[in-house]
Design a protein around this motif. Structure first.
Motif, PDB file in Angstrom:
ATOM      1  N   THR A 138       0.850  -1.193   0.000  1.00  0.00           N
ATOM      2  CA  THR A 138       0.000   0.000   0.000  1.00  0.00           C
ATOM      3  C   THR A 138       0.888   1.248   0.000  1.00  0.00           C
ATOM      4  N   LEU A 139       0.506   2.252  -0.801  1.00  0.00           N
ATOM      5  CA  LEU A 139       1.298   3.478  -0.905  1.00  0.00           C
ATOM      6  C   LEU A 139       0.596   4.713  -0.351  1.00  0.00           C
ATOM      7  N   ASP A 140      -0.727   4.708  -0.410  1.00  0.00           N
ATOM      8  CA  ASP A 140      -1.457   5.961  -0.171  1.00  0.00           C
ATOM      9  C   ASP A 140      -2.282   5.950   1.101  1.00  0.00           C
TER      10      ASP A 140
ATOM     11  N   GLY B   3      -2.156   1.743  -4.188  1.00  0.00           N
ATOM     12  CA  GLY B   3      -0.827   1.157  -4.065  1.00  0.00           C
ATOM     13  C   GLY B   3      -0.714  -0.069  -4.948  1.00  0.00           C
TER      14      GLY B   3
END
Length: 244
Positions: A17-19, A55
């Motif tokens: 996950t990125l956000d 992400g």
């Protein structure tokens, strides 16, 4: 519940996950309280809504979102979304992919028709404001939010597309340019009850004036609110919960 800050919005984190932090910040800027949820824990921590952020969960192995859809936390999200309480759930980008893989939303996401990753500011039209996540917009309103994806092409069989259109379940539609070949220019959809919404563009990256896209879709005082078109997604959910 009478105060926005009492609204607890869970933000799920998967490997890749990125956000999640951006989504949590959007909740806070909207006035609510973000709550971190871990993919491997079957515990929603008494939240009032859930966001599945963008992400590349599990590196997009198998299919984007396919492994994440089987995570422990998702079993609870699915049950709560389908329950009588109709927990509001938002899936953004990879989160939208996860919602289709978990069958909370119909259709599927495949590679962009041009087979390339794309990142740009995107004009969207609000095609329905009768959901937990779009009620603060006007129907037909145009907004500008960032878009960044590789597996962003929304596809579904003709019968499903016809049903989505007939039931007014296209929540967001691309305007001016279809960035990934999605059927019917669909950028986001809702379930029948309007509590589950998925979209490919990123409203959480357009929540603070001066720090989002340099243009907006519509509205007065454009210069003062430039870059904040996505905030309404989050204020919509908070108000929907307050008004229950």
């Amino acid at each position: 519940m009478t105060d926005l800050k009492d609204v607890r919005v869970g933000v799920v984190t998967f490997p890749g996950t990125l956000d999640d932090r951006d989504a949590a910040r959007a909740v806070k800027l909207a006035g609510g309280t973000p709550v971190s949820l871990w993919h491997d824990e079957a515990d929603l921590k008494n939240v009032d809504a859930v966001i599945i952020p963008g992400g590349f969960s599990y590196g997009d192995y198998l299919r984007a979102g396919a492994i994440a859809a089987k995570a422990a936390v998702m079993s609870k999200v699915i049950d709560a979304a389908n329950s009588e309480a109709a927990l509001p759930v938002l899936g953004i980008c990879n989160g939208f992919q996860i919602l289709t893989e978990s069958h909370l939303l119909p259709g599927s996401m495949i590679k962009n028709d041009h087979r390339k990753f794309i990142c740009r500011d995107q004009v969207l039209r609000i095609d329905t404001n009768e959901t937990s996540w779009t009620s603060q917009y006007e129907k037909g309103q145009e907004i500008v939010v960032p878009l960044k994806n590789q597996d962003g092409q929304y596809v579904a069989d003709p019968a499903t597309l016809e049903e989505l259109e007939a039931e007014n379940r296209v929540a967001f539609r691309y305007v001016g340019f279809n960035p990934n070949g999605s059927r019917n220019d669909i950028a986001g959809i809702t379930n029948k009850r309007g509590n589950v919404v998925g979209l490919m563009p990123h409203p959480e990256h357009a929540v603070e004036p001066g720090f989002g896209p340099s243009s907006v879709g519509s509205g007065e005082d454009v210069a003062l609110r430039a870059g904040a078109d996505g905030l309404g997604v989050f204020t919509s959910a908070l108000q929907a919960i307050i008004n229950k």
